[in-house]
Design a protein around this motif. Structure first.
Motif, PDB file in Angstrom:
ATOM      1  N   UNK A  84     -76.163  -3.051 -45.644  1.00 50.77           N
ATOM      2  CA  UNK A  84     -75.815  -2.782 -47.043  1.00 50.77           C
ATOM      3  C   UNK A  84     -75.120  -1.423 -47.186  1.00 50.77           C
ATOM      4  N   UNK A  85     -73.949  -1.323 -46.623  1.00 54.22           N
ATOM      5  CA  UNK A  85     -73.178  -0.088 -46.686  1.00 54.22           C
ATOM      6  C   UNK A  85     -72.412   0.064 -48.001  1.00 54.22           C
ATOM      7  N   UNK A  86     -72.325  -1.012 -48.776  1.00 53.29           N
ATOM      8  CA  UNK A  86     -71.634  -0.971 -50.063  1.00 53.29           C
ATOM      9  C   UNK A  86     -72.566  -1.465 -51.163  1.00 53.29           C
ATOM     10  N   UNK A  87     -72.223  -1.028 -52.362  1.00 49.25           N
ATOM     11  CA  UNK A  87     -73.036  -1.359 -53.536  1.00 49.25           C
ATOM     12  C   UNK A  87     -72.114  -1.319 -54.729  1.00 49.25           C
ATOM     13  N   UNK A  88     -72.147  -2.341 -55.563  1.00 50.37           N
ATOM     14  CA  UNK A  88     -71.523  -2.184 -56.874  1.00 50.37           C
ATOM     15  C   UNK A  88     -72.496  -2.666 -57.918  1.00 50.37           C
ATOM     16  N   UNK A  89     -72.392  -2.021 -59.059  1.00 49.07           N
ATOM     17  CA  UNK A  89     -73.308  -2.336 -60.142  1.00 49.07           C
ATOM     18  C   UNK A  89     -72.526  -2.641 -61.402  1.00 49.07           C
ATOM     19  N   UNK A  90     -73.147  -3.435 -62.236  1.00 55.35           N
ATOM     20  CA  UNK A  90     -72.647  -3.679 -63.575  1.00 55.35           C
ATOM     21  C   UNK A  90     -73.645  -3.091 -64.553  1.00 55.35           C
ATOM     22  N   UNK A  91     -73.154  -2.358 -65.527  1.00 46.83           N
ATOM     23  CA  UNK A  91     -74.006  -1.752 -66.562  1.00 46.83           C
ATOM     24  C   UNK A  91     -73.647  -2.365 -67.909  1.00 46.83           C
ATOM     25  N   UNK A  92     -74.672  -2.801 -68.619  1.00 49.78           N
ATOM     26  CA  UNK A  92     -74.454  -3.502 -69.883  1.00 49.78           C
ATOM     27  C   UNK A  92     -75.417  -2.957 -70.925  1.00 49.78           C
ATOM     28  N   UNK A  93     -74.929  -2.659 -72.145  1.00 52.68           N
ATOM     29  CA  UNK A  93     -75.795  -2.114 -73.194  1.00 52.68           C
ATOM     30  C   UNK A  93     -76.979  -3.025 -73.503  1.00 52.68           C
ATOM     31  N   UNK A  94     -76.738  -4.335 -73.486  1.00 60.71           N
ATOM     32  CA  UNK A  94     -77.782  -5.317 -73.784  1.00 60.71           C
ATOM     33  C   UNK A  94     -77.253  -6.707 -73.446  1.00 60.71           C
TER      34      UNK A  94
END
Length: 134
Positions: A84-94
């Protein structure tokens, strides 16, 4: 498993420390919903490709009025991780904002471009959708 928890904790700390005061004051101060994707870059996909597609999606998300939502790509710096050398995230208010963004036609069109790149990532990723604990 212990290494994965340490990695997730470290990534969470880095993300939390990186938020500026102005970003926190946007639309919703703290995202209530996140998606995380841990992976090793698969053959046929480059950082540049993935970053460009996520950037296009982020442009649409901002245009929809969600300045505090979208995707961010990270990679492990230096040695210390064997997976797991990479990571992407999604951020959402709700959940409502997440649905509105993902139901938007312009987002769906751009998401088709992500689909060809993301299918390769999805085959090797660890994915979780998380809600904030009050």
């Amino acid at each position: 498993m212990k290494q994965l928890l340490i990695l997730l904790s470290a990534l969470w700390l880095l993300v939390s420390l990186g938020l500026s005061a102005s970003a926190q004051s946007q639309q919703t101060s703290t995202p209530q919903l996140k998606s995380i994707h841990l992976f090793d870059m698969p053959a046929g996909v480059t950082e540049t490709q993935l970053s460009a597609v996520l950037g296009e999606l982020n442009t649409i998300i901002t245009r929809l009025g969600y300045n505090n939502a979208g995707y961010t790509l990270y990679k492990v710096e230096g040695k210390g991780a064997d997976k797991y050398h990479y990571y992407f995230e999604g951020n959402w208010p709700n959940a409502e904002a997440y649905k509105k963004i993902h139901d938007d036609k312009s987002f769906q069109e751009a998401d088709k471009k992500l689909g060809t790149v993301y299918e390769k990532v999805k085959a090797v990723e660890l994915y979780r959708r998380l809600v904030r604990v009050p």
